[in-house]
Structures are given as structure tokens and as C-alpha cells.
Design an enzyme around this catalytic site. Structure first.
Site, PDB file in Angstrom:
ATOM      1  N   ILE A  72       0.902  -1.160   0.000  1.00  0.00           N
ATOM      2  CA  ILE A  72       0.000   0.000   0.000  1.00  0.00           C
ATOM      3  C   ILE A  72       0.930   1.197   0.000  1.00  0.00           C
ATOM      4  O   ILE A  72       1.818   1.281   0.867  1.00  0.00           O
ATOM      5  CB  ILE A  72      -0.876   0.109   1.266  1.00  0.00           C
ATOM      6  CG1 ILE A  72      -1.731  -1.124   1.455  1.00  0.00           C
ATOM      7  CG2 ILE A  72      -1.747   1.356   1.208  1.00  0.00           C
ATOM      8  CD1 ILE A  72      -2.691  -1.004   2.637  1.00  0.00           C
ATOM      9  N   ILE A  74       1.001   5.475  -0.347  1.00  0.00           N
ATOM     10  CA  ILE A  74       0.274   6.747  -0.448  1.00  0.00           C
ATOM     11  C   ILE A  74       1.275   7.836  -0.849  1.00  0.00           C
ATOM     12  O   ILE A  74       2.416   7.843  -0.382  1.00  0.00           O
ATOM     13  CB  ILE A  74      -0.404   7.091   0.910  1.00  0.00           C
ATOM     14  CG1 ILE A  74      -1.344   5.947   1.362  1.00  0.00           C
ATOM     15  CG2 ILE A  74      -1.151   8.425   0.838  1.00  0.00           C
ATOM     16  CD1 ILE A  74      -2.438   5.569   0.390  1.00  0.00           C
ATOM     17  N   GLU A 106       3.829  -8.944   4.513  1.00  0.00           N
ATOM     18  CA  GLU A 106       5.130  -8.716   5.143  1.00  0.00           C
ATOM     19  C   GLU A 106       5.357  -7.224   5.229  1.00  0.00           C
ATOM     20  O   GLU A 106       5.015  -6.492   4.296  1.00  0.00           O
ATOM     21  CB  GLU A 106       6.287  -9.300   4.316  1.00  0.00           C
ATOM     22  CG  GLU A 106       6.428 -10.791   4.414  1.00  0.00           C
ATOM     23  CD  GLU A 106       5.812 -11.485   3.225  1.00  0.00           C
ATOM     24  OE1 GLU A 106       5.538 -10.804   2.229  1.00  0.00           O
ATOM     25  OE2 GLU A 106       5.590 -12.716   3.296  1.00  0.00           O
ATOM     26  N   ASN A 111       9.308  -0.294   9.758  1.00  0.00           N
ATOM     27  CA  ASN A 111       8.273   0.533   9.125  1.00  0.00           C
ATOM     28  C   ASN A 111       7.112   0.744  10.105  1.00  0.00           C
ATOM     29  O   ASN A 111       6.085   0.070  10.061  1.00  0.00           O
ATOM     30  CB  ASN A 111       7.801  -0.140   7.831  1.00  0.00           C
ATOM     31  CG  ASN A 111       6.931   0.769   6.984  1.00  0.00           C
ATOM     32  OD1 ASN A 111       6.443   1.782   7.463  1.00  0.00           O
ATOM     33  ND2 ASN A 111       6.744   0.399   5.728  1.00  0.00           N
ATOM     34  N   TYR A 118      -1.620  -1.484   9.854  1.00  0.00           N
ATOM     35  CA  TYR A 118      -2.147  -2.843   9.805  1.00  0.00           C
ATOM     36  C   TYR A 118      -2.669  -3.303  11.178  1.00  0.00           C
ATOM     37  O   TYR A 118      -3.706  -3.961  11.267  1.00  0.00           O
ATOM     38  CB  TYR A 118      -1.066  -3.814   9.296  1.00  0.00           C
ATOM     39  CG  TYR A 118      -0.662  -3.561   7.866  1.00  0.00           C
ATOM     40  CD1 TYR A 118      -1.615  -3.504   6.852  1.00  0.00           C
ATOM     41  CD2 TYR A 118       0.675  -3.392   7.509  1.00  0.00           C
ATOM     42  CE1 TYR A 118      -1.247  -3.277   5.533  1.00  0.00           C
ATOM     43  CE2 TYR A 118       1.053  -3.164   6.191  1.00  0.00           C
ATOM     44  CZ  TYR A 118       0.083  -3.105   5.200  1.00  0.00           C
ATOM     45  OH  TYR A 118       0.444  -2.875   3.897  1.00  0.00           O
TER      46      TYR A 118
END
Ligand SMILES: CC(C)(COP(=O)(O)OP(=O)(O)OC[C@H]1O[C@@H](n2cnc3c(N)ncnc32)[C@H](O)[C@@H]1OP(=O)(O)O)[C@@H](O)C(=O)NCCC(=O)NCCS
Length: 151
Positions: A72, A74, A106, A111, A118
Site C-alpha cells: 500500500i 500513499i 510482510e 516501518n 495494519y
């Protein structure tokens, strides 16, 4: 958050972002990887558009009853406005509609933003993949299970 449209990513969308992928979105993925992902079998890529402009994209690999979230991303100046969570929720809705029971992904252990995104959506850490991104660059493996994935 201004109104966001989530659409299937097309090759035209790819052409629009390919030259600015690293500067505007993420320095992890390059354009050729994204193109092969987009054309990949069983892969599904989405774009988030605001006033017609691509502000994010995300990909998944569907292999019922399992699904893997590939990424994902952005646009850098559009982060922290809820768009990532919105796109993730759309993927959970798609998963639910396709009878997916378990979603895996993963994420780099450092991060923090992605891990929080998540976790907030109900994903749990289930393991670690050592050196997944290179020597000393470990990935956390996360998953979400159930037939009510959007909750
Ligand atoms: C991770 C990423 C997709 C988050 O997208 P975003 O649109 O900024 O996230 P949202 O605004 O929807 O935030 C949702 C939740 O994620 C967490 N979050 C997002 N950015 C965060 C940050 N910089 N630090 C800590 N938590 C963060 C928060 O819990 C947030 O909820 P809150 O706003 O109620 O606190 C974005 O930072 C990004 O594109 N990063 C680079 C690419 C990447 O690493 N992708 C993940 C690969 S697996």
C-alpha cells in the site's frame, strides 16, 4: 479527507505515475516492478483518486481462501490523512466478497507507519522473516483471519 474514489488500476494509471513513482510515492518500488505486478496473474491493483489525481495505490494477490497484500503506497504529501486506511479497508471488503479467510503480508520491521496501519485494522504479528529485504533487513509477517475481515 476529501472524497476518494477507489478504482482498479489500469495501464493508463501506471503511465501517469511511472516516472514519478520514486520521487512522489515510495523509494522501495521501481516502475518495472510495479508494471510486472500489475500484469501478474491473480494480482489485483487498486488506485485511490482524489479529484482525478492518483494519491495512492495498493496491490494484492488472491489465492482463495488466502490473500496476500503486496503493498500500500500513499503519495508522500498525502500521507496521514486516512487514505491508507481507506484503501486497506477496500481491500478487506474485496477479500470478504471473495470468500478470503486469511490475509497475509510482510512489512519491514522498522516501518512503524505501516505496522500501525495494519495493527489498527486488526492484523497481528505471526512471525519474522529474517533478511527478507537484504542482510539485516527483517520482515514482520502479519495476518488477519476470519469471515468478518472488515471488523
Ligand atoms: C504506510 C502508509 C501506507 C500509511 O498511509 P497513510 O495514508 O499515511 O495512513 P493513514 O493516514 O490512513 O493512517 C492510518 C493509521 O496508520 C498509522 N500511521 C500512519 N502513518 C503513521 C506514522 N507516520 N507514524 C505512526 N503511525 C502511522 C496510524 O495508526 C494511523 O491511524 P491514526 O491516524 O488514527 O493514528 C504510508 O505511510 C506509506 O505510503 N508509506 C510508504 C510505503 C509503505 O511503507 N507501505 C507499506 C508497505 S507494506
Amino acid at each position: 479527507m476529501e472524497s476518494i474514489e477507489i478504482l482498479k488500476m489500469t495501464l493508463e494509471d501506471y503511465e501517469v505515475i511511472k516516472d514519478n513513482l520514486i520521487s512522489d510515492f515510495d523509494d522501495f518500488w521501481n516502475a518495472s516492478v510495479l508494471k510486472s505486478e500489475l500484469l501478474g496473474e491473480h494480482k489485483k491493483y487498486l488506485v485511490a483518486k482524489q479529484n482525478g489525481e492518483i494519491v495512492g495505490f495498493a496491490g494484492m494477490l488472491q489465492n482463495p481462501p488466502e490473500m496476500e497484500i503486496m503493498n500500500i503506497v500513499i503519495k508522500k504529501q498525502e500521507r496521514k490523512k486516512g487514505i491508507g486506511a481507506f484503501l486497506l479497508n477496500k481491500m478487506l471488503e474485496i477479500a470478504e466478497n471473495n470468500k478470503i479467510e486469511t490475509i497475509f503480508l510482510e512489512v519491514h520491521e522498522k516501518n512503524v507507519a505501516a505496522k500501525k496501519l495494519y495493527e489498527k485494522a486488526g492484523f497481528c504479528e505471526i512471525g519474522m522473516r529474517k533478511n527478507y529485504y537484504g542482510i539485516g533487513e527483517n520482515a514482520i509477517l502479519m495476518s488477519k483471519k476470519g469471515n468478518n475481515l472488515q471488523k
